[in-house]
Scaffold this motif. Structure first.
Motif, mmCIF file in Angstrom:
data_model
loop_
_atom_site.group_PDB
_atom_site.id
_atom_site.type_symbol
_atom_site.label_atom_id
_atom_site.label_comp_id
_atom_site.label_asym_id
_atom_site.label_seq_id
_atom_site.Cartn_x
_atom_site.Cartn_y
_atom_site.Cartn_z
ATOM 1 N N VAL A 72 -4.653 -25.530 33.492
ATOM 2 C CA VAL A 72 -3.592 -25.087 32.596
ATOM 3 C C VAL A 72 -2.974 -26.328 31.957
ATOM 4 O O VAL A 72 -2.593 -27.265 32.659
ATOM 5 C CB VAL A 72 -2.504 -24.302 33.351
ATOM 6 N N ALA A 73 -2.895 -26.348 30.630
ATOM 7 C CA ALA A 73 -2.427 -27.561 29.957
ATOM 8 C C ALA A 73 -1.466 -27.228 28.833
ATOM 9 O O ALA A 73 -1.386 -26.089 28.371
ATOM 10 C CB ALA A 73 -3.624 -28.334 29.406
ATOM 11 N N GLY A 74 -0.739 -28.259 28.386
ATOM 12 C CA GLY A 74 0.241 -28.099 27.313
ATOM 13 C C GLY A 74 -0.414 -27.860 25.963
ATOM 14 O O GLY A 74 -1.638 -27.878 25.822
ATOM 15 N N LYS A 75 0.443 -27.650 24.980
ATOM 16 C CA LYS A 75 0.053 -27.274 23.623
ATOM 17 C C LYS A 75 -0.938 -28.256 22.980
ATOM 18 O O LYS A 75 -0.892 -29.434 23.222
ATOM 19 C CB LYS A 75 1.329 -27.220 22.781
ATOM 20 N N ASN A 76 -1.776 -27.724 22.086
ATOM 21 C CA ASN A 76 -2.732 -28.513 21.301
ATOM 22 C C ASN A 76 -3.724 -29.256 22.196
ATOM 23 O O ASN A 76 -3.948 -30.454 22.053
ATOM 24 C CB ASN A 76 -2.011 -29.486 20.361
ATOM 25 N N PHE A 77 -4.333 -28.520 23.078
ATOM 26 C CA PHE A 77 -5.306 -29.099 24.001
ATOM 27 C C PHE A 77 -6.642 -29.329 23.290
ATOM 28 O O PHE A 77 -7.103 -28.485 22.536
ATOM 29 C CB PHE A 77 -5.501 -28.148 25.187
ATOM 30 N N GLY A 78 -7.246 -30.485 23.566
ATOM 31 C CA GLY A 78 -8.595 -30.742 23.059
ATOM 32 C C GLY A 78 -8.646 -31.254 21.639
ATOM 33 O O GLY A 78 -9.679 -31.177 20.983
ATOM 34 N N CYS A 79 -7.541 -31.820 21.143
ATOM 35 C CA CYS A 79 -7.572 -32.349 19.788
ATOM 36 C C CYS A 79 -8.391 -33.645 19.787
ATOM 37 O O CYS A 79 -8.700 -34.196 20.827
ATOM 38 C CB CYS A 79 -6.167 -32.579 19.254
ATOM 39 N N VAL A 98 -9.740 -22.579 30.740
ATOM 40 C CA VAL A 98 -8.650 -23.484 30.368
ATOM 41 C C VAL A 98 -7.590 -22.635 29.675
ATOM 42 O O VAL A 98 -7.905 -21.827 28.804
ATOM 43 C CB VAL A 98 -9.089 -24.598 29.395
ATOM 44 N N VAL A 99 -6.343 -22.811 30.103
ATOM 45 C CA VAL A 99 -5.236 -22.056 29.516
ATOM 46 C C VAL A 99 -4.327 -23.044 28.796
ATOM 47 O O VAL A 99 -4.007 -24.108 29.322
ATOM 48 C CB VAL A 99 -4.429 -21.325 30.607
ATOM 49 N N SER A 100 -3.936 -22.705 27.558
ATOM 50 C CA SER A 100 -2.973 -23.525 26.831
ATOM 51 C C SER A 100 -2.302 -22.623 25.813
ATOM 52 O O SER A 100 -2.743 -21.497 25.583
ATOM 53 C CB SER A 100 -3.677 -24.690 26.130
ATOM 54 N N SER A 101 -1.225 -23.129 25.191
ATOM 55 C CA SER A 101 -0.603 -22.309 24.147
ATOM 56 C C SER A 101 -1.229 -22.592 22.787
ATOM 57 O O SER A 101 -0.897 -21.951 21.802
ATOM 58 C CB SER A 101 0.895 -22.573 24.094
ATOM 59 N N PHE A 102 -2.137 -23.573 22.746
ATOM 60 C CA PHE A 102 -2.799 -23.874 21.488
ATOM 61 C C PHE A 102 -4.004 -24.756 21.753
ATOM 62 O O PHE A 102 -3.907 -25.716 22.504
ATOM 63 C CB PHE A 102 -1.823 -24.605 20.551
ATOM 64 N N GLN A 120 -5.714 -18.592 25.132
ATOM 65 C CA GLN A 120 -4.516 -19.044 24.436
ATOM 66 C C GLN A 120 -3.374 -18.069 24.697
ATOM 67 O O GLN A 120 -3.482 -16.890 24.419
ATOM 68 C CB GLN A 120 -4.796 -19.170 22.943
ATOM 69 N N VAL A 121 -2.279 -18.593 25.272
ATOM 70 C CA VAL A 121 -1.137 -17.746 25.617
ATOM 71 C C VAL A 121 0.084 -18.201 24.818
ATOM 72 O O VAL A 121 0.068 -19.259 24.192
ATOM 73 C CB VAL A 121 -0.828 -17.826 27.130
ATOM 74 N N SER A 122 1.149 -17.410 24.869
ATOM 75 C CA SER A 122 2.374 -17.802 24.182
ATOM 76 C C SER A 122 3.022 -18.972 24.923
ATOM 77 O O SER A 122 2.742 -19.218 26.094
ATOM 78 C CB SER A 122 3.341 -16.618 24.137
ATOM 79 N N GLU A 123 3.897 -19.690 24.222
ATOM 80 C CA GLU A 123 4.652 -20.795 24.851
ATOM 81 C C GLU A 123 5.396 -20.280 26.089
ATOM 82 O O GLU A 123 5.457 -20.949 27.118
ATOM 83 C CB GLU A 123 5.697 -21.345 23.875
ATOM 84 N N ASP A 124 5.956 -19.098 25.939
ATOM 85 C CA ASP A 124 6.741 -18.506 27.033
ATOM 86 C C ASP A 124 5.889 -18.269 28.265
ATOM 87 O O ASP A 124 6.277 -18.605 29.377
ATOM 88 C CB ASP A 124 7.278 -17.128 26.595
ATOM 89 N N PHE A 125 4.755 -17.657 28.019
ATOM 90 C CA PHE A 125 3.902 -17.324 29.157
ATOM 91 C C PHE A 125 3.367 -18.602 29.806
ATOM 92 O O PHE A 125 3.282 -18.700 31.031
ATOM 93 C CB PHE A 125 2.757 -16.401 28.724
ATOM 94 N N LEU A 126 3.068 -19.592 28.974
ATOM 95 C CA LEU A 126 2.597 -20.868 29.505
ATOM 96 C C LEU A 126 3.675 -21.475 30.413
ATOM 97 O O LEU A 126 3.389 -21.945 31.523
ATOM 98 C CB LEU A 126 2.267 -21.828 28.363
ATOM 99 N N ALA A 127 4.911 -21.421 29.948
ATOM 100 C CA ALA A 127 6.028 -21.953 30.752
ATOM 101 C C ALA A 127 6.134 -21.188 32.067
ATOM 102 O O ALA A 127 6.415 -21.777 33.131
ATOM 103 C CB ALA A 127 7.324 -21.855 29.959
ATOM 104 N N LYS A 128 5.906 -19.888 32.006
ATOM 105 C CA LYS A 128 5.963 -19.079 33.231
ATOM 106 C C LYS A 128 4.881 -19.494 34.224
ATOM 107 O O LYS A 128 5.116 -19.548 35.432
ATOM 108 C CB LYS A 128 5.797 -17.591 32.897
#
Ligand code: SF4
Lengths: 199, 465
Positions: A72-79, A98-102, A120-128
């Motif tokens: 599980v990783a933060g936003k914009n993974f794999g750029c 792999v789970v990320s918000s983007f 890809q999940v919402s920011e909220d769900f990722l935070a959860k």
């Protein structure tokens, strides 16, 4: 063995960092292999090991508390670069999801081509998810591709995710793109003939 | 309703389009290099398949090659192995190779255009994200992964979903000392390193139209750094004049036919874009990055943002980034000591870049404690530079023109920036470790890099013009 992905329940490894680029996932100096195997050892190499090849104790992959087949990783993974080695490294290290918000586009495509599911999940769900794992490193996450949902097992909170129907069918049935395109050989020949100048 | 340029080219390459499936897109040109192709050739072998259309694939060795003494065997065993694998694989599968020692060898995105292989209206792919460079000719060009390299080798087609379209217009005229590199760094700083994700970007407007082909390539090259799938610029007389007479360009009657087709390649005036952004060229100053993604850029006289100005979530990665760079929030970069200058990479290693640098450094001497690497993008660029005597200008200034390759753009070959050192680089990525473990990168234009070579520090080139 034919690879497929349908359903998974697992603990997770949380990498709570945004903009994780492919040079972090697998630094360029490890791209010299000519087979697809063995990249997992060097996943996040420069975050995991110091200059003397000693593990850095504060990096999460070196913390035995966190294990599992879901990263599980933060936003914009794999750029960053298009290197498929990034997807190979993650898969080779034993991750299936792999789970990320983007996700960066090319990474997502590469991952799916290697039967590594990007959710890809919402920011909220990722935070959860991050919160749930922080509270309990043994917290389990469920990912179901057929019905396209991801769930925090203990709390029952869940969210749907998108995946294109073609890739979904590939993952569930173990097809690949080349099999599909080769089945269209006649169309390709017709296309080539129809171009007056085919460059 | 009219069509965008991307849609015109796309529609012209769809072999099969089925609801619920990605389009099967025909590929006109496939470039390959040693890093992302070995596993693809292996895959073909496992499936018992040939390369479907050998003539549409062109290979070169660039990422792993040394940039000194290229006539000697590559020292590093794994690099040598990859380059040798490329020779073996291309020979076995009947693909043309411009390998080490070949007069056409060079960085894959430099040689395609200079050989006239890259043409307007084409679909072009390569297992390398900076394939977007070729979009400068009005082509759909994008980077792919190794599984897709295998797919294109096996079928000359690729499965793709149609991207969203964005138009970025740069109006007005550039100020003195501001180059196309500054335009693209400026745009990325405005919209962030992820601001273009999912889009194909068409660059338009007066400031873009007035650029040379090589300057346009610099812009399209870095469209990937804002997350875009690719970038392109409608072809015009500048494009046609550049292509005419090149090795693989159409000739005679074919040229006339091609030209007639190329002239239809523009976005119709009533075409709909999913997003349009407009900037004024006059607002752009020489740019420099301070952080570890290309979106972390500022005008050279500006200051690094202060942490308080950022939203909560950005703070963590911002701090981490500045720690890596050993820079302070709120600080300016002018006067910052630089250890290395790298002028090269598929972003800025073409003959115009070298001419610009040579013209600037002529009669000047490099600063004492600085190492300067000037790496031409290809054998042809190198030969041209020597024919024009640029290498002598460099020697007189205290640097050396090296041999072509990706060099210090990525820490994969012998040219690495040592840990902790600061490098002003004309390349395209400032990621952690990109130029070598713990190397610190400032991305900038060739002029900003050249002036730093003379002063040994981050300098506003406008004060020297
Ligand atoms: S010069 Fe750099 S960005 Fe360009 S192809 Fe080589 S490694 Fe990639």
């Amino acid at each position: 063995m034919k690879k497929v992905f349908k359903h998974l329940v697992s603990t997770v490894v949380p990498v709570n960092i945004e903009n994780v680029d492919t040079d972090q996932i697998i630094p360029a100096r490890f791209l010299k292999a000519t087979t697809r195997e063995g990249f997992g050892e060097n996943l996040f190499r420069d975050w995991r090991y110091d200059a003397n090849n000693q593990p850095k104790p504060d990096f999460i992959l070196n913390d035995p508390t966190y294990q599992g087949e879901i990263l599980v990783a933060g936003k914009n993974f794999g750029c960053g670069s298009s290197r498929e080695h990034a997807a190979w490294a993650i898969a080779d290290a034993g991750f299936k999801v792999v789970v990320s918000s983007f996700f960066a586009d090319i990474f997502k495509g590469n991952a799916l081509n290697n039967f590594l599911l990007t959710v890809q999940v919402s920011e909220d769900f990722l935070a959860k998810i991050f919160a749930a794992v922080k509270a309990d490193p043994a917290a389990k996450i469920e990912v179901d591709l057929e019905s396209q949902y991801i769930k925090i097992v203990a709390s029952g909170e869940q969210e749907g995710f998108d995946i294109n129907p073609y890739k979904k069918a590939c993952l569930i049935n173990g097809y690949d793109d080349i099999d599909y395109i080769l089945s269209l050989k006649e169309d390709i020949a017709r296309y080539e003939k129809s171009r007056e100048f085919n460059f | 309703m009219g069509k965008t340029l991307v849609d015109k080219i796309w529609d012209n390459h769809v072999v099969v389009s089925k609801a619920g499936f990605p389009d099967v897109l025909y590929i006109n040109t496939h470039f390959i290099h040693e890093v992302t192709s070995p596993q693809a050739f292996d895959g073909l072998r496992r499936r018992g398949l040939p390369v479907f259309r050998t003539g549409k694939t062109h290979a070169t060795a660039d990422h792993n090659v040394p940039t000194l003494d290229q006539h000697l065997p590559i020292k590093e065993a794994l690099s040598r192995h990859q380059v040798e694998m490329l020779s073996t694989n291309t020979a076995e599968f009947g693909v043309e190779l411009y390998g080490l020692g070949h007069p056409y060898q060079g960085i894959v995105h430099v040689i395609g255009p200079e050989l006239g292989i890259t043409l307007p209206g084409m679909t072009i792919v390569c297992g390398d994200s900076h394939t977007s460079t070729h979009g400068a000719f009005g082509a759909i060009a994008f980077g792919i992964g190794t599984s897709e390299v295998e797919e294109v080798l096996a079928t000359q087609c690729i499965l793709q979903y149609r991207p969203k379209r964005m138009k970025i217009e740069i109006n007005g005229q550039l100020k003195k000392g501001v180059l196309s590199k500054d335009i693209i760094l400026y745009i990325i700083a405005q919209i962030s390193a992820a601001g273009g994700t999912g889009y194909f970007v068409e660059f338009a407007g007066e400031a873009i139209r007035s650029l040379s082909m090589e300057a346009r390539m610099t812009i399209c090259n870095m469209s990937i750094e804002m997350g875009a799938r690719g970038g392109l610029i409608a072809p015009d007389d500048t494009t046609f004049a550049y292509i005419k007479g090149r090795e693989f360009a159409p000739k005679g009657a074919n040229w006339d036919k091609a030209l007639a087709y190329w002239k239809t390649l523009y976005s119709d005036s009533d075409a709909q874009f999913d997003k349009v952004l407009t900037y004024d060229a006059a607002n752009i100053e020489p740019m420099i990055t301070y952080g570890t993604n290309p979106g972390m850029g500022i005008g050279i006289t500006q200051h690094i943002p202060v942490v308080e100005a950022l939203d909560e979530k950005e703070k963590v990665s911002f701090k981490k980034s500045l720690e890596y760079m050993d820079l302070q929030p709120g600080a300016g970069l002018l006067g910052k000591k630089v250890d290395y200058v790298f002028i090269g990479s598929c972003t800025n290693s073409r003959i115009e870049d070298l001419r610009l640098v040579a013209e600037f450094v002529k009669g000047k001497k490099k600063a004492n404690d600085i190492t300067v690497w000037i790496v031409p993008g290809s054998k042809q660029v190198e030969a041209q530079a020597k024919a024009e005597g640029l290498h002598e200008v460099f020697e007189a200034a205290g640097f050396h023109l090296r041999e072509p390759g990706c060099s210090a753009c990525l820490g994969m070959n012998e040219d690495k920036i040592p840990a902790g050192m600061y490098c002003i680089s004309t390349s395209n990525r400032n990621f952690e470790g990109r130029q070598g473990p713990n190397a610190r990168t400032f991305l900038a234009s060739p002029l900003t890099a050249a002036v730093a070579a003379i002063t040994g520090q981050v300098t506003d080139v406008r004060e020297w013009l």
